[in-house]
Design an enzyme around this catalytic site. Sequence first.
Site, PDB file in Angstrom:
ATOM      1  N   ARG A  73       0.860  -1.184   0.000  1.00 35.15           N
ATOM      2  CA  ARG A  73       0.000   0.000   0.000  1.00 35.15           C
ATOM      3  C   ARG A  73       0.893   1.229   0.000  1.00 35.15           C
ATOM      4  O   ARG A  73       1.906   1.272   0.720  1.00 35.15           O
ATOM      5  CB  ARG A  73      -0.904   0.014   1.249  1.00 35.15           C
ATOM      6  CG  ARG A  73      -2.082  -0.937   1.158  1.00 35.15           C
ATOM      7  CD  ARG A  73      -3.067  -0.518   0.052  1.00 35.15           C
ATOM      8  NE  ARG A  73      -4.197  -1.421  -0.113  1.00 35.15           N
ATOM      9  CZ  ARG A  73      -4.291  -2.413  -0.989  1.00 35.15           C
ATOM     10  NH1 ARG A  73      -3.269  -2.668  -1.802  1.00 35.15           N
ATOM     11  NH2 ARG A  73      -5.381  -3.149  -1.089  1.00 35.15           N
ATOM     12  N   GLU A 112      -4.175   7.682  -5.418  1.00 38.54           N
ATOM     13  CA  GLU A 112      -4.392   6.890  -6.634  1.00 38.54           C
ATOM     14  C   GLU A 112      -5.672   7.363  -7.294  1.00 38.54           C
ATOM     15  O   GLU A 112      -6.660   7.596  -6.580  1.00 38.54           O
ATOM     16  CB  GLU A 112      -4.482   5.406  -6.279  1.00 38.54           C
ATOM     17  CG  GLU A 112      -3.182   4.871  -5.705  1.00 38.54           C
ATOM     18  CD  GLU A 112      -3.215   3.365  -5.406  1.00 38.54           C
ATOM     19  OE1 GLU A 112      -4.218   2.712  -5.746  1.00 38.54           O
ATOM     20  OE2 GLU A 112      -2.244   2.865  -4.835  1.00 38.54           O
ATOM     21  N   HIS A 114      -1.322   0.192  -9.848  1.00 33.50           N
ATOM     22  CA  HIS A 114      -1.997  -0.718  -8.913  1.00 33.50           C
ATOM     23  C   HIS A 114      -2.641  -1.890  -9.667  1.00 33.50           C
ATOM     24  O   HIS A 114      -3.802  -2.236  -9.426  1.00 33.50           O
ATOM     25  CB  HIS A 114      -3.052   0.033  -8.076  1.00 33.50           C
ATOM     26  CG  HIS A 114      -3.381  -0.683  -6.788  1.00 33.50           C
ATOM     27  ND1 HIS A 114      -3.744  -0.025  -5.635  1.00 33.50           N
ATOM     28  CD2 HIS A 114      -3.410  -2.013  -6.477  1.00 33.50           C
ATOM     29  CE1 HIS A 114      -3.989  -0.907  -4.679  1.00 33.50           C
ATOM     30  NE2 HIS A 114      -3.784  -2.118  -5.178  1.00 33.50           N
TER      31      HIS A 114
END
Length: 340
Positions: A241, A270, A291
């Site tokens: 993360r 993000e 991601h």
Amino acid sequence: MAKVFVSGPTGDRREVRLLSERGFDVVSGPGVEQEPKHRFDRDQWRRHLADADALWIASRDRLDGGDLGGAPRLRAVVKASVGVDRVDVAGATAAGVLVVNSPSPQNLTGVAEAAIGLVLAHRKRLFAAERTLRDGGWKTLEARGDLLAGATVGLVGFGRVGVAVARRLAAWDVELLAADPYQDSARVAKHGAALVPLEELLSRSDFVSLHVVLNDETRGMIGREQLALMKAGAVLVNTSRGGAIDEPALVEALQDGTLGGAALDVFDAEPLPLDSPLRQFPAERVILTPHTIGNSHASRAAGVRMAVESVAAVLQGTAPEHVLNPEALPAWRARFTAPA
Ligand SMILES: NC(=O)c1ccc[n+]([C@@H]2O[C@H](COP(=O)([O-])OP(=O)(O)OC[C@H]3O[C@@H](n4cnc5c(N)ncnc54)[C@H](O)[C@@H]3O)[C@@H](O)[C@H]2O)c1
């Protein structure tokens, strides 16, 4: 008819089809791939939640206490993948709402393979070689890689993904270190790694790969002080993360050469903002992926299957398998005694 709100369907919208086939009224938001142009604003999001019986939440979306207060019928928040750090789990527990994820074996295999791939891309100077050739060059010293054999790889966080990385690297003749205050050295040794304090791992590793969950303790755990401990030329890989790293400190360490390079799949914000200073580094120093590096067709199929079963169970009034807040079950059972 029970209503399932799918906040961000992906690609083939298979989750929408499968849930509809089960007879649920499915309302779906803008597809995740339409980011960042299309997404629900807070009002639209809350309007759809207001009469939803289950929320199928996308990784990008955040669920807070205010959302929960405005969702009186909500039985569960279900995720077709693993991380729920954007969900207010404590708030959900207090409201008697279950939080359910889908930890398929394919999911953790995907992240583990990806972390190793990123390490290898750096070690083999893949992007430098690629750029040299495209720029009209051929063999350069800059693009010469090295063996991973003989290198030291440090895994921060030795849970499901950390172990999967260690198991896969066991035959690569590397020295494996692990830092995880909640694991014991016998279990870590069983997977071919040595448990050491974080500071020691940072100062000895050629590659540091993060595999921690994000919580108050791990947020910003790799900051200026920790980066300064890393070996000259070392590479930091993060597929866990973004919040685990202090991003401005990382940018500084890359700028002043303290750090050899990085490979990042996850970020503080993000999608990664267009003006993020991380974008200034060429791929041969900093590999950036949106991601998605651990994603695979296999893990998506498995995650969707698991999550559909969880939604079906929840709407039947049965507790699903992967409840992350089991302490919410008594209140949940008291609230929902019948199928939705
Ligand atoms: N990039 C992706 O697409 C993707 C996919 C799946 C999982 N993930 C992320 O990967 C991470 C690891 O997932 P997992 O399934 O292995 O989780 P896990 O819960 O199995 O393991 C996490 C480990 O972190 C350890 N930990 C907690 N605090 C720590 C600390 N202060 N220092 C060191 N270790 C600490 C825990 O003891 C645990 O062993 C999570 O953040 C998850 O969200 C990312």
